[in-house]
Design a protein around this motif. Structure first.
Motif, short mmCIF file in Angstrom:
data_model
loop_
_atom_site.label_atom_id
_atom_site.label_comp_id
_atom_site.label_asym_id
_atom_site.label_seq_id
_atom_site.Cartn_x
_atom_site.Cartn_y
_atom_site.Cartn_z
N SER A 80 60.90 43.06 4.40
CA SER A 80 60.65 44.51 4.34
C SER A 80 59.42 44.88 5.15
CB SER A 80 60.47 44.95 2.88
OG SER A 80 61.64 44.74 2.14
N VAL A 81 58.37 44.10 5.00
CA VAL A 81 57.15 44.38 5.74
C VAL A 81 57.36 44.20 7.23
CG1 VAL A 81 54.77 43.62 6.11
CG2 VAL A 81 55.66 43.78 3.80
N ARG A 82 58.11 43.18 7.62
CA ARG A 82 58.35 42.95 9.05
C ARG A 82 59.09 44.12 9.68
NH1 ARG A 82 62.02 39.75 12.21
NH2 ARG A 82 63.22 39.24 10.35
N ALA A 83 60.06 44.67 8.94
CA ALA A 83 60.78 45.85 9.44
C ALA A 83 59.83 47.03 9.59
CB ALA A 83 61.91 46.20 8.48
N ARG A 131 54.85 49.78 15.29
CA ARG A 131 54.43 49.44 16.65
C ARG A 131 55.01 50.43 17.66
NH1 ARG A 131 49.79 46.89 17.05
NH2 ARG A 131 49.77 44.84 16.06
N ALA A 132 56.20 50.92 17.38
CA ALA A 132 56.85 51.88 18.29
C ALA A 132 56.15 53.23 18.29
CB ALA A 132 58.32 52.04 17.89
N GLN A 133 55.26 53.46 17.31
CA GLN A 133 54.54 54.74 17.21
C GLN A 133 53.19 54.71 17.93
OE1 GLN A 133 56.30 57.24 15.79
NE2 GLN A 133 57.87 55.66 15.55
N HIS A 134 52.87 53.60 18.56
CA HIS A 134 51.64 53.45 19.36
C HIS A 134 50.35 53.68 18.56
CE1 HIS A 134 54.31 53.20 22.79
NE2 HIS A 134 54.84 54.36 22.45
N PRO A 135 50.18 52.98 17.45
CA PRO A 135 48.91 53.08 16.73
C PRO A 135 47.80 52.39 17.49
CG PRO A 135 50.23 51.33 15.79
CD PRO A 135 51.11 52.00 16.84
N HIS A 136 46.56 52.68 17.12
CA HIS A 136 45.42 51.99 17.72
C HIS A 136 45.37 50.54 17.26
CE1 HIS A 136 41.03 50.86 17.72
NE2 HIS A 136 41.20 51.21 18.99
N ARG A 137 45.57 50.34 15.94
CA ARG A 137 45.53 49.00 15.37
C ARG A 137 46.35 49.01 14.08
NH1 ARG A 137 40.03 45.92 13.46
NH2 ARG A 137 39.58 48.04 12.80
N VAL A 138 46.96 47.86 13.77
CA VAL A 138 47.72 47.72 12.52
C VAL A 138 47.10 46.59 11.70
CG1 VAL A 138 49.94 47.22 11.46
CG2 VAL A 138 49.85 48.55 13.59
N VAL A 139 46.76 46.94 10.45
CA VAL A 139 46.20 45.99 9.50
C VAL A 139 47.19 45.86 8.35
CG1 VAL A 139 44.29 45.48 7.92
CG2 VAL A 139 43.84 46.65 10.10
N LEU A 140 47.52 44.65 7.97
CA LEU A 140 48.36 44.41 6.79
C LEU A 140 47.47 43.86 5.69
CD1 LEU A 140 51.09 44.19 5.33
CD2 LEU A 140 51.39 41.94 6.41
N ALA A 141 47.50 44.51 4.52
CA ALA A 141 46.63 44.10 3.40
C ALA A 141 47.48 43.92 2.15
CB ALA A 141 45.55 45.16 3.16
N VAL A 142 47.48 42.71 1.63
CA VAL A 142 48.25 42.40 0.42
C VAL A 142 47.42 41.49 -0.48
CG1 VAL A 142 50.54 42.66 1.45
CG2 VAL A 142 49.38 40.45 1.58
N PRO A 143 47.65 41.56 -1.80
CA PRO A 143 46.89 40.70 -2.71
C PRO A 143 47.33 39.24 -2.68
CG PRO A 143 47.76 42.65 -3.83
CD PRO A 143 48.46 42.54 -2.51
N GLN A 190 51.60 33.37 7.48
CA GLN A 190 51.44 32.84 8.84
C GLN A 190 52.42 33.50 9.81
OE1 GLN A 190 51.90 28.63 8.14
NE2 GLN A 190 49.73 28.33 7.73
N ARG A 191 53.65 33.72 9.33
CA ARG A 191 54.67 34.34 10.18
C ARG A 191 54.30 35.78 10.52
NH1 ARG A 191 58.73 32.39 7.20
NH2 ARG A 191 59.07 34.34 6.10
N LEU A 192 53.73 36.50 9.57
CA LEU A 192 53.42 37.92 9.77
C LEU A 192 52.13 38.14 10.56
CD1 LEU A 192 54.50 39.40 6.33
CD2 LEU A 192 55.59 39.80 8.54
N ARG A 193 51.29 37.15 10.66
CA ARG A 193 50.04 37.31 11.42
C ARG A 193 50.33 37.70 12.86
NH1 ARG A 193 45.55 36.15 8.72
NH2 ARG A 193 45.63 34.61 7.03
N GLU A 194 51.44 37.24 13.40
CA GLU A 194 51.79 37.55 14.79
C GLU A 194 52.22 39.00 14.95
OE1 GLU A 194 54.87 34.83 15.75
OE2 GLU A 194 53.63 33.04 15.40
#
Length: 213
Positions: free
Chosen positions: A142-145, A151-163, A171-175
């Motif tokens: 779900s998060v990968r989708a 990314r298609a919306q051209h943000p400055h930066r994307v941070v993923l934060a989960v507990p 490791q897979r999502l870091r990319e």
């Protein structure tokens, strides 16, 4: 089995906010994956003084095994979806079944969009630092989708934060992101709910209340 680290999702949000508070963020927007990510993200939004919005994503679970995600679909002007080819091959559902699931999840996304946002337009994503928040990771589909859509919306930066989440998913999502914060990667990992004392299924009304307060 050790006792759960988090009392509830709010507790997890406070812990994540502590990890994020010294990160320099440019025009940040906190994006929660409903339902479970909303109370976590609410605490981050409060601590950082940043606006909160929802990022609507629906998992496509395997027939008879909903916990296994074959893919996920993200709301938007044109819905985006990703497919886990490995899981699709493993469960091998008929093509018409998968297409039907996509249509059903699009209808559910439309329902939730109206329920959670009403007529309110989604927040601007372009040129902002987006902090994507959920209550934990499992397969990460779900998060990968969601990240693919962002990314298609051209943000400055994307941070993923989960507990919490399994180390292989993290490791897979870091990319997929510029920065990934996961406070705990226990091994073995069974389920996200194991790491909360209170992991009740949130109602739509609870989500609405958190978004308007």
């Amino acid at each position: 089995m050790p006792s759960p680290r988090y009392t509830n999702r709010r507790h997890a949000g406070v812990a994540l906010a502590m990890a994020l508070r010294d990160m320099p963020l440019e025009d940040p927007l906190i994006l929660a994956l409903p339902r479970g990510g909303v109370p976590v993200a609410k605490e981050i939004s409060r601590a950082l003084g940043a606006p909160l919005d929802v990022l609507l994503v629906r998992k496509i679970g395997a027939p008879g095994n909903e916990e296994y995600a074959l893919g996920a679909i993200v709301d938007g002007p044109e819905p985006n979806w990703v497919v886990d080819e490995r899981m699709l091959e493993r469960f091998n559902p008929p093509p018409e079944w998968f297409e039907q699931q996509v249509l059903e999840q699009i209808r559910e996304l439309e329902r939730r969009r109206l329920l959670y946002r009403g007529a309110k337009a989604p927040a601007r994503l372009r040129d902002r630092d987006l902090v994507v928040v959920d209550d934990g990771l499992a397969t990460g589909s779900s998060v990968r989708a969601a990240l693919k859509c962002l990314r298609a919306q051209h943000p400055h930066r994307v941070v993923l934060a989960v507990p919490v989440g399994p180390v292989e998913t993290v490791q897979r999502l870091r990319e997929e992101v510029d920065t990934l914060i996961c406070l705990d990667t226990p091994s073995p990992f069974r389920a996200v709910g194991d790491h909360y004392r209170d992991f009740h299924q949130l109602s739509d009304q609870e989500v609405i209340d958190l978004l308007i307060k």
